[in-house]
Design a protein around this motif. Structure first.
Motif: not given
Length: 569
Positions: A41-47
């Motif tokens: 979630t920090v690096v922007g990978i979507s849920v």
């Protein structure tokens, strides 16, 4: 793991270098499931992609839960109630630039919203940003801004509002409290509009945890309308959130009503009413008598009846990095000698303190900001323990075999005065006489600048630090060398100045993977044990309470209390 490599390769195609590195670390078994979800979630990978990666790696076939779910019982009563809440009185005017206290941040969060939200599991959720990603170096982060959002004054949210807010908060000339997080990280020139709903942040150096600095953890960073003066905020509380201001009276309280035009799911309560208190005892009395529905935070000391077995209250307990920092002025005798600082630290019986003040609802601290809750904390570093013989030897070697006298000034809140008295009593065992003085928030914080604050100027200072999901702010604001131009060290009450520490903390912040962070953390922990500019005695659980018939409160360990999902029966 039983890995579906074809599916995993397909998922990797949609991720950048940093996202793929996190996926590879998980697939190789170097990240746990929880750490993968958090780091993803920090690096922007979507849920949805995180869920698909978990399934491809045989970990789980379901999408991970990272939504905003309350730590108190789910909302089961009636919507439309008026919820009455007690919190600590804000220390000063509610100005997004200058708020530096829990009462103030509570107020910011009632109507304001952040680009991202840091939940109770330290995972990041989209709020006013829908997605984010970094370049390979992690020194440029791109955020997509949510569309069809309106401020309470009816104006639409666009990238212009985000750019204005971040330029305002990162300009050293404005003396913003958020510089505690942004000093040495982001300057106004680095905030760039790409299009109406895209913003880029060009950082001064690589930063693997930057999205946390855009979250509710960095509590000043509610998004303001373009051109809006933050000095006027107390009159309007203008924001994008699920509640709108009805009234605010300084030192007394505030009330809010449901925002019927909210962009997301409408709040369940029709209204909320906040009463401000200078201490915890009257809050607890008001809850037990039925005058209040919610107490935003309470300490174990003084709050025993709320924690008693069978007590008719819903208690939220959050593991956290929240703590107290006992700073010793490294530029003032006798604390110029690290042996003196170590000696004070060695007088403390930390397990006994945790039991006495928190009945076990806390973790022992090891004189660095690396709390057990952080995945990057290096647990191989030996825990400092009480050692009076060694403390006396160090004090004698430093030329103070007969001890000395000094003063400790602390904040008069929750268990802080009790901890201060324990410190003073413990120090007597090595001949050190510490007189104590505890002040209300307004007096203690002052202007929160050097030369104008007992917090930052006292020889020994004991202050509260709210929870953060990553240690970046704890590593920078109170420990990096103070530099007014760059904005580093803005909360350096210890006046600590150590070039090796500055270098190591910068390396930690730049690291993008847990393994590197943990290795550097060990070096920092070792250095701080040797120098001991600050005593980190414990990291306490965050406690909030509601009446048994009030469900759905959502506190954060940094001190927010969110009420949008609350019902009352």
């Amino acid at each position: 793991m039983n890995i579906d490599n074809g599916r995993l390769d397909h998922l990797r195609e949609s991720q950048g270098d940093i996202g793929n590195h996190v996926i590879d670390e998980f697939a190789a078994g170097r990240l746990s499931r929880r750490d993968f979800i958090r780091r993803g979630t920090v690096v922007g990978i979507s849920v949805p992609v995180i869920g698909a990666v978990l399934a491809a790696c045989g970990s789980s076939s379901s999408t991970p839960s990272t939504g905003t779910t309350s730590s108190s019982p789910a909302a089961t009563g009636a919507a439309g109630a008026t919820i009455k809440v007690g919190i600590i009185v804000p220390a000063a005017a509610i100005n997004p630039l200058t708020v530096a206290d829990q009462g103030g941040l509570d107020m910011l969060g009632q109507t304001g919203e952040y680009l991202t939200f840091s939940d109770e599991h330290l995972t990041l959720q989209p709020q006013l940003a829908t997605s984010w990603s970094a370049n390979t170096m992690a020194d440029v982060w791109t955020f997509k801004i949510r569309q069809n959002v309106k401020f309470h004054d009816g104006s639409p949210l666009t990238a212009d509002d985000v750019v204005y807010t971040y330029k305002l908060q990162t300009d050293p000339k404005n003396a913003a409290n958020a510089l505690s997080a942004f000093g040495g990280v982001l300057l106004p020139a680095g905030v760039k509009k790409v299009d109406d709903f895209t913003v880029e942040f060009h950082l001064e150096a690589p930063n693997g945890n930057f999205p946390y600095l855009t979250s509710s953890d960095n509590y000043n960073m509610i998004i303001l309308p373009n051109g809006y003066s933050p000095a006027n905020w107390e009159s309007s509380f203008v924001g994008t959130g699920p509640f709108v201001l009805k009234s605010y009276t300084a030192k007394v309280g505030a009330s809010f009503t449901r925002n019927e035009q909210y962009w997301g799911t409408k709040a369940l309560p029709a209204a909320t009413e906040f009463t401000f208190y200078t201490s915890q005892t009257p809050q607890i009395l008001a809850l037990t008598s039925g005058t209040l529905d919610v107490v935003g935070q309470f300490a174990v000391t003084g709050g025993e009846q709320l924690l008693a077995s069978g007590a008719p209250y819903n208690i939220v307990k959050l593991k956290s990095s929240a703590h107290r920092e006992l700073s010793m002025r490294c530029d003032q005798a006798p604390f110029t000698d690290p042996r003196v600082r170590q000696a004070i630290a060695l007088t403390l019986d930390r397990p006994a303190i945790v039991q006495a003040l928190f009945k076990g609802f806390a973790d022992v601290g090891n004189d660095s900001p690396f709390a057990p809750v952080f995945p990057s904390t290096n647990t191989s570093i030996a825990q400092r323990a009480k050692d009076i013989s060694k403390a006396k030897s160090l004090l004698s070697a430093a030329g103070h075999s007969s001890g000395f006298s000094t003063q400790l000034i602390g904040l008069d809140a929750l268990e802080i005065p009790d901890f201060g008295q324990i410190v003073a009593q413990s120090a007597k065992s090595i001949g050190v006489n510490i007189s104590t003085k505890f002040e209300d928030a307004t007096t203690y914080y002052g202007k929160a600048t050097f030369g104008n604050s007992d917090w930052l100027d006292a020889t020994m200072s004991l202050v509260d630090y709210g929870h953060r999901s990553v240690p970046n702010v704890f590593l920078t604001a109170p420990l990096q060398t103070y530099n007014a131009k760059s904005g580093t060290g803005t909360w350096n009450a210890a006046h600590f100045n150590n070039a090796q520490y500055d270098k190591l903390s910068a390396q930690y912040i730049a690291a993008v993977d847990i393994g590197s962070q943990r290795s550097i953390a060990g070096q920092i922990e070792t250095l701080l044990l040797a120098q001991t500019p600050i005593i980190f005695g414990y990291f306490y659980n965050y406690l909030a309470a509601s009446a048994k018939n009030v469900n759905g409160i959502y506190p954060t360990a940094i001190g927010h209390i969110f009420l949008y999902n609350v019902t009352k029966s």
